[in-house]
Design a protein around this motif. Sequence first.
Motif, PDB file in Angstrom:
ATOM      1  N   LEU A  57       0.827  -1.215   0.000  1.00  0.00           N
ATOM      2  CA  LEU A  57       0.000   0.000   0.000  1.00  0.00           C
ATOM      3  C   LEU A  57       0.856   1.258   0.000  1.00  0.00           C
ATOM      4  CD1 LEU A  57      -2.893  -0.926   2.480  1.00  0.00           C
ATOM      5  CD2 LEU A  57      -2.894  -0.979  -0.026  1.00  0.00           C
ATOM      6  N   GLY A  58       2.007   1.223   0.665  1.00  0.00           N
ATOM      7  CA  GLY A  58       2.888   2.385   0.645  1.00  0.00           C
ATOM      8  C   GLY A  58       3.401   2.681  -0.747  1.00  0.00           C
ATOM      9  N   ALA A  59       3.613   1.634  -1.562  1.00  0.00           N
ATOM     10  CA  ALA A  59       4.161   1.826  -2.903  1.00  0.00           C
ATOM     11  C   ALA A  59       3.058   2.035  -3.930  1.00  0.00           C
ATOM     12  CB  ALA A  59       5.017   0.629  -3.286  1.00  0.00           C
ATOM     13  N   PHE A  60       2.095   1.123  -4.007  1.00  0.00           N
ATOM     14  CA  PHE A  60       1.132   1.131  -5.103  1.00  0.00           C
ATOM     15  C   PHE A  60      -0.145   1.907  -4.798  1.00  0.00           C
ATOM     16  CE2 PHE A  60       3.495  -2.980  -5.544  1.00  0.00           C
ATOM     17  CZ  PHE A  60       4.273  -2.561  -6.609  1.00  0.00           C
ATOM     18  N   ALA A  61      -0.345   2.335  -3.542  1.00  0.00           N
ATOM     19  CA  ALA A  61      -1.465   3.214  -3.208  1.00  0.00           C
ATOM     20  C   ALA A  61      -0.990   4.587  -2.757  1.00  0.00           C
ATOM     21  CB  ALA A  61      -2.322   2.579  -2.113  1.00  0.00           C
ATOM     22  N   SER A  62       0.325   4.825  -2.733  1.00  0.00           N
ATOM     23  CA  SER A  62       0.924   6.119  -2.374  1.00  0.00           C
ATOM     24  C   SER A  62       0.432   6.614  -1.019  1.00  0.00           C
ATOM     25  CB  SER A  62       0.630   7.170  -3.457  1.00  0.00           C
ATOM     26  OG  SER A  62       1.187   6.786  -4.690  1.00  0.00           O
ATOM     27  N   MET A  63       0.337   5.705  -0.045  1.00  0.00           N
ATOM     28  CA  MET A  63      -0.131   6.082   1.285  1.00  0.00           C
ATOM     29  C   MET A  63       1.059   6.365   2.194  1.00  0.00           C
ATOM     30  SD  MET A  63      -3.389   3.542   1.892  1.00  0.00           S
ATOM     31  CE  MET A  63      -3.781   4.354   3.452  1.00  0.00           C
ATOM     32  N   ARG A  64       0.901   7.372   3.021  1.00  0.00           N
ATOM     33  CA  ARG A  64       1.947   7.752   3.961  1.00  0.00           C
ATOM     34  C   ARG A  64       1.953   6.788   5.149  1.00  0.00           C
ATOM     35  NH1 ARG A  64      -0.683  12.611   2.429  1.00  0.00           N
ATOM     36  NH2 ARG A  64       0.687  14.034   1.264  1.00  0.00           N
ATOM     37  N   PRO A  65       3.092   6.627   5.832  1.00  0.00           N
ATOM     38  CA  PRO A  65       3.148   5.699   6.964  1.00  0.00           C
ATOM     39  C   PRO A  65       2.192   6.078   8.094  1.00  0.00           C
ATOM     40  CG  PRO A  65       5.177   6.984   6.788  1.00  0.00           C
ATOM     41  CD  PRO A  65       4.417   7.188   5.529  1.00  0.00           C
TER      42      PRO A  65
END
Length: 478
Positions: free
Chosen positions: A274-282
Motif C-alpha cells: 500500500l505504501g508503494a502502489f497506493a501512495s499512502m503515507r506511513p
Amino acid sequence: MKGANSADRLLTVDEAAGRLGTGVRFIRRLISERRIEYVKLGKHVRIADSVLTACGGAHGRARPHPAGGLRDGCLMPPARKRVLRRSFGAIRKLPSGRYQARYPGATGILRAAPQTYETKRNAEVFLAQIQADQSRGDWIDPTAGEVLFAEYARRWIDERGIAPTTDELYRRLLRIHLEPAFGSQYVNTISPAKVRTWRVERRTATGATTTAKSYRLLKAIMQTAVEDELIRRNPCSIRGAGREDADERPVATIDQVFALAEAIGIRWRLMVLLGAFASMRPEELAELRRGDIDLDTGSVRVRRAAPELNTGRRVIGDPKSRAGKREVMLPGFVLLDVRRHLDWYAQPGLDGLVFVGEKGAALRGTTFGRKWRKARDAVGMPKEFRFYDLRHTGNTLAADTGAKLKDLMVRAGQSSERAQLIYQHSTKAHQRTLADNIDADVRRQRTQPDRQTGGTTAATVHKLVPRLPGPGGAAKGR
C-alpha cells in the motif's frame, strides 16, 4: 560722577524705580550692566536726580527707544533676539561640544537619539526624519523590539496552531539551531550581518537541508516581528537561503518493492504494497481502519493519520493536508493481500486497526523501523532508502500511465503541483523511451509519401541570393 553736580539729589534704587515708573529689578539691571551713571556710598548705590531727569523721569514713565535704550540719553539694555521655540523635539549642546537630539516617543516623553552629532544641523536633520516618519505612520518605537528572541519565538510557535509534528519540528529547530545564536539577543538587534554569519556557521556544522529549514523558521518569526511593529525590516533577506536543494531520492523498482514485501514478513507485507502502489503515507497506514476499506469497489478511504512524535506519543488527527483526505483506488493485484491481511491480522470490527503489532497493540514506529531496516538490508537497498520513499515508486508509475496532473495529486493526497513533481522521477529507461518515440515519429513523417508528388518528402534547399549593393557601394563601383 559724570553728569552730576553737588546740587543733585541722590536717590536710592527704590526711589529711582518710582521716579522712572519701572521695577526695582530693572534699575539694578541698568546698574549691573553699567548702562546708567550711579554713585557708590560705601555699600550703597545712589543715582543722581539729574541723570533720571535726562532719562525723561521728570515727565512720567520712561519710554523705550527703538534702538534698545531710553530716550534722552538714558541707555537701555538692547532688546534680546527672540528665539523661536522648536515645534518638534529638542536639541542641546553637551559639555563635550557635540549635540544631542531628543524627540517625543509614543507616550510624549522626550527620548534621546541613539547617537550624538558633531553639528547642530545634523541633529536637526535627524529630528526632521523622525517627525516625517511619525506623520506617515512609519515610525517604529526602538524600545518595542527589546524582547528576547527566545521568548518571542516560543510565543510565536504557541500562537500558530500548527500540527503536532510541525510543532515538534519547529521547537527542535529553535532549540538546536536558533536559540544558541539568537536566544539571548533582543529582536531589534538581530541584523542581516548576524544572520549571514549564523547561516555560514550552520551550513558547515549541520548541512544545507537543515540550515534551510532553520532559516525559513527564522525568517517567518522575524516577518511576524515586522507585522507587530517591533522592527522595521526583516533581517532575513538572503535570496534562495530557504530553498532545499536535496539530492534525488532513490526509487525502488517493482521487483525491489515485492522483494521488500517478502523480506519484511507476511504481517507487514500489505503495508509495503500500500505504501508503494497506493501512495499512502506511513502515518495514514498506522490509523487505517477496517471500515476505511471497501473490497467491493477496491478502494481505501484515507480519513485520519497517526504520526508518532520523537517522544513516542501517537497523535491521531487529520492527514497532513486537506488534500490528504481522499479515496484511493487499489490495483487488482493487491486485493488478495488485503483480504488475507484483514482475515489474519486486523483488529475485529469496523473501527478495528488494520495494522497492529504482534501483541495486538497499535503500530509503533520503533518496532516497525527495526523490521524495515532488516528487510531493506536483506534486499540490498541503500541505507538512505526510507519507507516514505515507496511513494516515489507509486507516483512515478501512476504518472507513466499518462494520468492528468490533477488525478496524480488526488491519488497522492497533495495540494500543490510542486509537491507532486517531487515524487515524479525520470530514469534512463524513461529517457530512452522518450528518445525512441521521437526517433520513430521523425522517421514516420520523413517516410510519409507526399500527396502531390507521390515521392518521399525531402529537404528543400534554398539558395543564397547575393545582397544588392547600396547606393554608396554602387557609386564606389562606378
